[in-house]
Scaffold this motif. Structure first.
Motif, PDB file in Angstrom:
ATOM      1  N   VAL A   1      12.607 139.582 -42.582  1.00 22.47           N
ATOM      2  CA  VAL A   1      12.988 138.899 -43.621  1.00 22.47           C
ATOM      3  C   VAL A   1      13.999 139.722 -44.536  1.00 22.47           C
ATOM      4  O   VAL A   1      14.605 139.383 -45.377  1.00 22.47           O
ATOM      5  CB  VAL A   1      11.798 138.754 -44.701  1.00 22.47           C
ATOM      6  N   THR A   2      13.931 141.153 -44.261  1.00 27.56           N
ATOM      7  CA  THR A   2      14.891 142.004 -44.859  1.00 27.56           C
ATOM      8  C   THR A   2      16.035 142.641 -43.707  1.00 27.56           C
ATOM      9  O   THR A   2      16.651 143.506 -44.617  1.00 27.56           O
ATOM     10  CB  THR A   2      14.202 143.229 -45.535  1.00 27.56           C
ATOM     11  N   GLY A   3      15.817 142.355 -42.709  1.00 29.44           N
ATOM     12  CA  GLY A   3      16.822 143.144 -41.776  1.00 29.44           C
ATOM     13  C   GLY A   3      15.933 144.445 -41.187  1.00 29.44           C
ATOM     14  O   GLY A   3      14.903 144.777 -42.175  1.00 29.44           O
ATOM     15  N   THR A   4      16.368 145.021 -40.306  1.00 29.14           N
ATOM     16  CA  THR A   4      15.475 146.281 -39.853  1.00 29.14           C
ATOM     17  C   THR A   4      15.584 147.401 -40.954  1.00 29.14           C
ATOM     18  O   THR A   4      16.671 147.729 -41.307  1.00 29.14           O
ATOM     19  CB  THR A   4      16.198 146.587 -38.452  1.00 29.14           C
ATOM     20  N   MET A   5      14.271 147.770 -41.103  1.00 29.95           N
ATOM     21  CA  MET A   5      14.190 148.986 -42.156  1.00 29.95           C
ATOM     22  C   MET A   5      14.333 150.269 -41.532  1.00 29.95           C
ATOM     23  O   MET A   5      13.577 150.356 -40.423  1.00 29.95           O
ATOM     24  CB  MET A   5      13.210 148.738 -43.068  1.00 29.95           C
ATOM     25  N   PRO A   6      14.831 151.374 -42.147  1.00 30.44           N
ATOM     26  CA  PRO A   6      14.754 152.521 -41.429  1.00 30.44           C
ATOM     27  C   PRO A   6      13.391 153.147 -41.627  1.00 30.44           C
ATOM     28  O   PRO A   6      12.639 152.840 -42.314  1.00 30.44           O
ATOM     29  CB  PRO A   6      15.635 153.259 -42.448  1.00 30.44           C
ATOM     30  N   GLY A   7      13.117 154.160 -40.818  1.00 25.37           N
ATOM     31  CA  GLY A   7      11.789 154.832 -40.876  1.00 25.37           C
ATOM     32  C   GLY A   7      10.608 154.269 -40.063  1.00 25.37           C
ATOM     33  O   GLY A   7       9.487 154.622 -40.044  1.00 25.37           O
ATOM     34  N   TYR A   8      11.038 152.850 -39.396  1.00 25.62           N
ATOM     35  CA  TYR A   8       9.897 152.183 -38.577  1.00 25.62           C
ATOM     36  C   TYR A   8       9.969 152.325 -36.946  1.00 25.62           C
ATOM     37  O   TYR A   8       9.521 151.437 -36.334  1.00 25.62           O
ATOM     38  CB  TYR A   8       9.688 150.712 -39.157  1.00 25.62           C
ATOM     39  N   GLY A   9      10.768 153.293 -36.714  1.00 24.74           N
ATOM     40  CA  GLY A   9      11.095 153.251 -34.888  1.00 24.74           C
ATOM     41  C   GLY A   9       9.609 153.290 -34.370  1.00 24.74           C
ATOM     42  O   GLY A   9       9.720 153.012 -33.014  1.00 24.74           O
ATOM     43  N   GLY A  10       8.721 153.964 -34.811  1.00 25.69           N
ATOM     44  CA  GLY A  10       7.596 154.187 -34.071  1.00 25.69           C
ATOM     45  C   GLY A  10       6.723 152.889 -33.954  1.00 25.69           C
ATOM     46  O   GLY A  10       5.663 152.837 -33.141  1.00 25.69           O
ATOM     47  N   VAL A  11       6.941 151.910 -34.615  1.00 24.33           N
ATOM     48  CA  VAL A  11       6.216 150.714 -34.563  1.00 24.33           C
ATOM     49  C   VAL A  11       6.981 149.278 -34.052  1.00 24.33           C
ATOM     50  O   VAL A  11       6.638 148.132 -33.961  1.00 24.33           O
ATOM     51  CB  VAL A  11       5.423 150.178 -35.858  1.00 24.33           C
ATOM     52  N   LEU A  12       8.335 149.854 -33.510  1.00 19.23           N
ATOM     53  CA  LEU A  12       9.166 148.889 -32.793  1.00 19.23           C
ATOM     54  C   LEU A  12       9.082 148.963 -31.269  1.00 19.23           C
ATOM     55  O   LEU A  12       9.277 150.182 -30.829  1.00 19.23           O
ATOM     56  CB  LEU A  12      10.534 148.869 -33.549  1.00 19.23           C
ATOM     57  N   ASP A  13       9.440 148.138 -30.458  1.00 19.36           N
ATOM     58  CA  ASP A  13       9.762 148.190 -29.049  1.00 19.36           C
ATOM     59  C   ASP A  13       8.670 148.914 -28.452  1.00 19.36           C
ATOM     60  O   ASP A  13       8.886 149.958 -27.811  1.00 19.36           O
ATOM     61  CB  ASP A  13      11.074 148.832 -28.858  1.00 19.36           C
ATOM     62  N   LEU A  14       7.429 148.566 -28.529  1.00 18.28           N
ATOM     63  CA  LEU A  14       6.282 149.241 -28.135  1.00 18.28           C
ATOM     64  C   LEU A  14       5.924 149.125 -26.549  1.00 18.28           C
ATOM     65  O   LEU A  14       5.190 149.601 -26.088  1.00 18.28           O
ATOM     66  CB  LEU A  14       5.030 148.927 -28.888  1.00 18.28           C
ATOM     67  N   SER A  15       6.781 148.055 -25.951  1.00 20.36           N
ATOM     68  CA  SER A  15       6.387 147.904 -24.696  1.00 20.36           C
ATOM     69  C   SER A  15       6.809 148.964 -23.642  1.00 20.36           C
ATOM     70  O   SER A  15       6.037 149.113 -22.588  1.00 20.36           O
ATOM     71  CB  SER A  15       7.417 146.721 -23.999  1.00 20.36           C
ATOM     72  N   THR A  16       7.557 149.928 -24.102  1.00 19.68           N
ATOM     73  CA  THR A  16       7.623 151.109 -23.128  1.00 19.68           C
ATOM     74  C   THR A  16       6.881 152.407 -23.356  1.00 19.68           C
ATOM     75  O   THR A  16       6.783 153.509 -22.798  1.00 19.68           O
ATOM     76  CB  THR A  16       9.239 151.543 -23.479  1.00 19.68           C
ATOM     77  N   SER A  17       5.959 152.369 -24.480  1.00 18.29           N
ATOM     78  CA  SER A  17       5.085 153.125 -25.098  1.00 18.29           C
ATOM     79  C   SER A  17       3.723 153.496 -24.054  1.00 18.29           C
ATOM     80  O   SER A  17       3.159 152.567 -23.858  1.00 18.29           O
ATOM     81  CB  SER A  17       4.535 152.965 -26.447  1.00 18.29           C
ATOM     82  N   LYS A  18       3.470 154.736 -23.704  1.00 20.83           N
ATOM     83  CA  LYS A  18       2.262 155.180 -23.213  1.00 20.83           C
ATOM     84  C   LYS A  18       1.287 155.285 -23.853  1.00 20.83           C
ATOM     85  O   LYS A  18       0.272 155.539 -23.482  1.00 20.83           O
ATOM     86  CB  LYS A  18       2.721 156.321 -22.313  1.00 20.83           C
ATOM     87  N   ALA A  19       1.278 155.070 -25.071  1.00 22.61           N
ATOM     88  CA  ALA A  19       0.193 155.312 -26.348  1.00 22.61           C
ATOM     89  C   ALA A  19      -0.404 154.060 -26.480  1.00 22.61           C
ATOM     90  O   ALA A  19      -1.233 154.092 -27.168  1.00 22.61           O
ATOM     91  CB  ALA A  19       0.817 156.187 -27.510  1.00 22.61           C
ATOM     92  N   MET A  20       0.238 153.155 -26.020  1.00 20.90           N
ATOM     93  CA  MET A  20      -0.243 151.664 -26.246  1.00 20.90           C
ATOM     94  C   MET A  20      -0.752 150.987 -25.042  1.00 20.90           C
ATOM     95  O   MET A  20      -0.212 151.100 -23.841  1.00 20.90           O
ATOM     96  CB  MET A  20       0.731 150.605 -27.125  1.00 20.90           C
ATOM     97  N   LYS A  21      -1.541 149.957 -25.337  1.00 23.93           N
ATOM     98  CA  LYS A  21      -1.967 148.955 -24.158  1.00 23.93           C
ATOM     99  C   LYS A  21      -1.869 147.593 -25.069  1.00 23.93           C
ATOM    100  O   LYS A  21      -2.261 147.082 -25.861  1.00 23.93           O
ATOM    101  CB  LYS A  21      -3.588 149.195 -23.897  1.00 23.93           C
ATOM    102  N   LEU A  22      -1.066 146.600 -24.181  1.00 23.96           N
ATOM    103  CA  LEU A  22      -0.972 145.289 -24.710  1.00 23.96           C
ATOM    104  C   LEU A  22      -2.078 144.545 -24.386  1.00 23.96           C
ATOM    105  O   LEU A  22      -2.654 144.561 -23.163  1.00 23.96           O
ATOM    106  CB  LEU A  22       0.240 144.600 -23.857  1.00 23.96           C
ATOM    107  N   ILE A  23      -2.698 143.943 -25.494  1.00 18.83           N
ATOM    108  CA  ILE A  23      -3.873 143.064 -25.272  1.00 18.83           C
ATOM    109  C   ILE A  23      -3.841 141.620 -25.482  1.00 18.83           C
ATOM    110  O   ILE A  23      -4.661 140.973 -25.234  1.00 18.83           O
ATOM    111  CB  ILE A  23      -5.175 143.733 -26.001  1.00 18.83           C
ATOM    112  N   ASP A  24      -2.798 141.190 -26.191  1.00 19.84           N
ATOM    113  CA  ASP A  24      -2.705 139.964 -26.573  1.00 19.84           C
ATOM    114  C   ASP A  24      -1.031 139.568 -26.724  1.00 19.84           C
ATOM    115  O   ASP A  24      -0.267 140.540 -27.259  1.00 19.84           O
ATOM    116  CB  ASP A  24      -3.395 139.286 -27.699  1.00 19.84           C
TER     117      ASP A  24
END
Length: 640
Positions: A602-625
Motif C-alpha cells: 500500500v506504500t510501495g516497497t519500503m527500505p529495510g525489509y529485505g529479510g522478509v521478502l522473496d523467502l522462496s530461496t531462503s534456507k532458513a525457512m520452510k514453506l507450510i502454506d
C-alpha cells in the motif's frame, strides 16, 4: 441503546431523548474505557453495560439534586406530526445511507485497501485481547503516548457481543455510524436551529443522505474511521452547546443541566478524535461572539464607572478566552513534520466548492446548494441568527486555507487537521446543513403562500371538499419529496458510492490484501499456534495477520516504533542460517513464522525489509502454506 438509558436518567424530554442517545452512548464508552483500567476491570460488553447502569444512576441522582435548586421549565410535548415525520425521515435517511455504505463495502467481510486500515483493524483486535480500550492503551500499541479510541472501543464491543470477525464488525459499526448516529444528530441540530417544523424536518432528512463529503468520504479516503465517528457526533454536540448558550430554539432545560449535557458530549467527540473537538469549539465560537456582543453593546457609550468596569471585565474575559483558545489550538496538532499535505486546488475553485458543496472535485446536489445560498442570504438580510452564518464562514475559511492556499497562516489554522483538505471537506456538510434547511423552509413558505393564493382564486367559484383538498396536497407533497430524493441521490451519490467502492475492491493487484492473501490470513490460526510471532513487511498486508487471526506480528502497524531487534529481523531473517545475531533477535522476539506477500504494498516497497521478502530461496525457512502464486506462509527453521 445505552445512551437512551442515560437520556432518561437525566430526563431529556421527548424526541430529543432518542436523538441524543448515540452521543451519550459514545460518551459513556469514552469515559468507561478510561476508568475501567484504573479499577482493573476488562473492557467487555458486560463491563460496559454495568458501567452505563452505574453512571446513569449517578446521573439521575445529580439531576434530582440540581432540579431542587434549578427546576426545569415546563415542557410542551411535540406535535404528533413532528414525531411521525421525524421517525419516517430518520428511517428513510438511514436506509439510504445504509444502502450507500453497504454498496461501497461490497461484502460484509470486505476491508478498505488503504494505508490507515492496517492500524485500525489491528487496534480493534488489541482492544479485545488486552481488555483495554483506553486511548492510552491504544497509543502504547504502536509506541505513542495516546490515540483517540472511541471508534475502536465501540467496534470492539460489536465484535465481542456478536462474535463476528473484525472486518465484519468494522463494517457494521461504520454503517451504524453513518445510518444512525449521523442522521439523528443532524435532526437534533436542525430542531435547535430552525425549530420543530414539519417542512424543516423533512428537508433535513432529504439533505442528510445527499452529501458526498460525509459520511462516505471518511470510509473512502484514509481511511479515517475515528473522524467518521467524531464528525457524526458533532451535530448533536453543537445542538447541545447552542441550547446551553440560550441561542437555540425548542425546549431548554435549566442552565446547570444544559451545560452538564454539553460536558457529557465533550468526551464523546474528543476521544473519538480531538480535531473534531476543535471544530466544535470554532463552530460554536460565532454564537458566543454574537451573544457576548448582545451583552456588551448596551454598555456603550461608556459614560459611568459601572459601565467602564463592566467593559473592562468583558474585555479581560474575551482576551483570556482567545489566549486559551490559541494555546489549545496550537497544542492539539501534530508536529510540523508529521504531515505534509499542501493545497490541492486553486483559490477560486476552493471558494466555489464551499458554496456548491462539492468539495475536492466531488459532485454536489444542486438543490442543496441552491437552498444553502438562499438560507445564507436569508440569514444576512434578516439579521437573525447571524451566528449560523458565522459557523458556515468558519468552516469555509478552514477548508479554503487547506485546499486552496499555501502560505504561513495555513499552518496555524489547519494544522489541527494535518493540513488535510479531506478532513476539512468532511466538516463542510455540518456547517452547510443549517443554512440549507433554512433556505428550503423559506422557499417552501414562499411557494406554499403562492399556491394557497392561486388555489383560493381558483376555488372561489367552486366548492372543494376538505377531503379532496387533503388528497391533492398529499399527492403534491409526496411527488415533491420523491422528486427531491431523485434529484439529490441519482448521479451525485452514485458517483460517491462508486468512488468508495474501489477502495474496498479486492483484486490480484490490490495495494493491501489480494483475495489469495485474505484466504491465507483466514486460515492462519490452523498453522500458527498462539504465542508465536509472525514477521513480514507490514505495508504488504502481512500485519493484518493479527486482526484476522489473533496471532502476534512483529509490526502491527506500518509506522510502529521498533528497536534494534526488529530491524535485524526485518533486514536479515531470510539469512538467519548464516548470521547468528539474526537468530538472537529471532529468539528475543519469538519469531517463528513469516508471511511473504511479495513486493506489492500500500506504500510501495519500503527500505529495510529485505529479510522478509522473496523467502522462496531462503534456507532458513520452510514453506507450510500457500494461496495462489504470491501469498506464502513460512516457518522459521534455522533458529528453532
Amino acid at each position: 441503546m445505552p445512551g437512551l438509558l442515560f437520556s432518561l436518567a437525566v430526563r431529556v424530554r421527548g424526541l430529543s431523548a432518542v436523538l441524543l442517545a448515540p452521543v451519550f452512548s459514545v460518551a459513556l464508552a469514552s469515559v468507561l474505557s478510561l476508568a475501567l483500567p484504573i479499577v482493573h476491570v476488562r473492557w467487555t460488553p458486560l463491563s460496559y453495560g454495568i458501567g452505563v447502569l452505574v453512571v446513569s444512576v449517578l446521573a439521575f441522582g445529580i439531576k434530582l439534586a440540581l432540579t431542587r435548586k434549578w427546576p426545569d421549565p415546563v415542557w410542551t410535548p411535540q406535535r404528533r406530526s413532528i414525531i411521525i415525520a421525524s421517525i419516517a425521515g430518520l428511517l428513510g435517511a438511514g436506509a439510504l445511507i445504509a444502502v450507500q455504505m453497504g454498496t461501497a463495502f461490497i461484502t460484509p467481510e470486505s476491508i478498505s485497501q488503504t494505508y490507515d486500515n492496517v492500524f485500525h483493524l489491528n487496534a480493534v483486535r488489541w482492544a479485545i485481547e488486552s481488555g483495554n480500550a483506553s486511548p492510552l492503551n491504544l497509543g502504547a500499541f504502536t509506541g505513542i503516548s495516546a490515540y483517540p479510541s472511541a471508534w475502536h472501543a465501540m467496534t470492539s464491543l460489536v465484535a465481542m457481543a456478536s462474535g463476528v470477525s473484525i472486518p465484519i464488525a468494522v463494517n457494521v459499526t461504520n454503517i451504524a455510524i453513518g445510518a444512525l448516529v449521523w442522521p439523528v444528530g443532524c435532526l437534533y441540530l436542525v430542531h435547535r436551529l430552525v425549530g420543530e417544523r414539519l417542512i424543516s424536518t423533512v428537508a433535513a432528512m432529504i439533505f442528510v443522505p445527499a452529501f458526498t463529503g460525509f459520511p462516505l468520504m471518511m470510509v473512502d479516503w484514509g481511511v479515517l474511521y475515528p473522524n467518521l465517528l467524531s464528525i457524526a457526533l458533532l451535530p448533536a454536540a453543537m445542538g447541545l452547546a447552542f441550547s446551553a448558550l440560550g441561542v437555540a430554539r425548542g425546549y431548554r432545560p435549566s442552565t446547570p443541566i444544559a451545560w452538564l449535557l454539553v460536558l457529557v458530549s465533550v468526551p464523546a467527540v474528543a476521544v473519538a478524535h480531538p480535531s473534531t473537538l476543535m471544530a466544535l469549539l470554532v463552530f460554536v465560537l460565532p454564537a458566543v461572539v454574537f451573544l457576548a456582543y448582545g451583552k456588551v453593546a448596551p454598555l456603550f457609550p461608556v459614560n459611568t464607572a459601572e459601565r467602564r468596569r463592566s467593559v473592562l471585565i468583558a474585555g479581560g474575559i474575551a482576551v483570556a478566552s482567545l489566549v486559551v483558545l490559541a494555546i489549545i489550538w496550537r497544542k492539539f496538532r501534530p508536529p510540523p513534520g508529521a504531515a505534509g499535505w499542501g493545497a490541492v486546488e486553486s483559490p477560486p475553485q476552493a471558494i466555489g466548492e464551499v458554496f456548491l458543496g462539492g468539495a475536492l472535485g466531488r459532485p454536489a446536489a444542486t438543490i442543496i446548494a441552491i437552498c444553502m445560498v438562499v438560507g445564507l442570504l436569508r440569514l444576512w438580510i434578516s439579521r437573525k441568527q447571524l451566528w449560523i452564518l458565522g459557523t458556515f464562514v468558519v468552516a469555509g475559511v478552514l477548508f479554503f486555507y487547506a485546499a486552496g492556499l499555501n502560505f504561513s497562516p495555513r499552518w496555524f489554522l489547519t494544522g489541527v487537521w494535518y493540513y488535510d483538505s479531506n478532513r476539512l471537506a468532511a466538516l463542510l456538510p455540518v456547517a452547510m446543513l443549517g443554512p440549507a434547511v433554512i433556505g428550503a423552509t423559506y422557499l417552501w413558505d414562499a411557494v406554499h403562500r403562492k399556491i394557497a393564493v392561486m388555489g383560493h382564486r381558483k376555488s372561489s367559484g367552486e366548492a372543494i371538499s376538505g377531503r379532496v383538498r387533503t388528497r391533492r396536497r398529499t399527492v403534491v407533497y409526496t411527488a415533491g419529496i420523491l422528486a427531491l430524493l431523485f434529484a439529490t441521490q441519482y448521479g451525485v451519490m452514485n458517483w460517491a458510492v462508486q468512488h468508495a467502492y474501489y477502495a474496498y475492491t479486492s483484486t490480484p493487484t490490490s495495494g493491501l490484501l489480494t483475495p489469495d492473501e485474505t484466504a491465507l490470513l483466514n486460515r492462519l490460526d490452523t498453522h500458527v499456534p498462539p504465542g508465536a510471532v509472525i514477521a513480514g513487511m507490514p505495508s504488504s498486508g502481512t500485519a493484518l495477520a493479527y486482526a484476522f487471526s489473533g496471532r502476534e506480528v512483529v509490526q502491527p502497524h506500518i509506522l510502529t516504533t521498533h528497536g534494534k531487534d526488529v530491524d535485524i529481523v526485518n533486514a536479515g531473517l531470510k539469512s538467519a542460517d548464516e548470521f547468528p545475531w539474526v537468530c538472537d533477535a529471532v529468539h528475543k522476539l519469538n519469531v517463528k513464522y513469516a508471511l511473504d506477500f511479495g513486493t506489492r504494498s500500500v506504500t510501495g516497497t519500503m527500505p529495510g525489509y529485505g529479510g522478509v521478502l522473496d523467502l522462496s530461496t531462503s534456507k532458513a525457512m520452510k514453506l507450510i502454506d500457500q494461496a495462489g502464486p504470491d501469498a506464502k506462509l513460512y516457518k522459521v527453521t534455522a533458529c528453532w
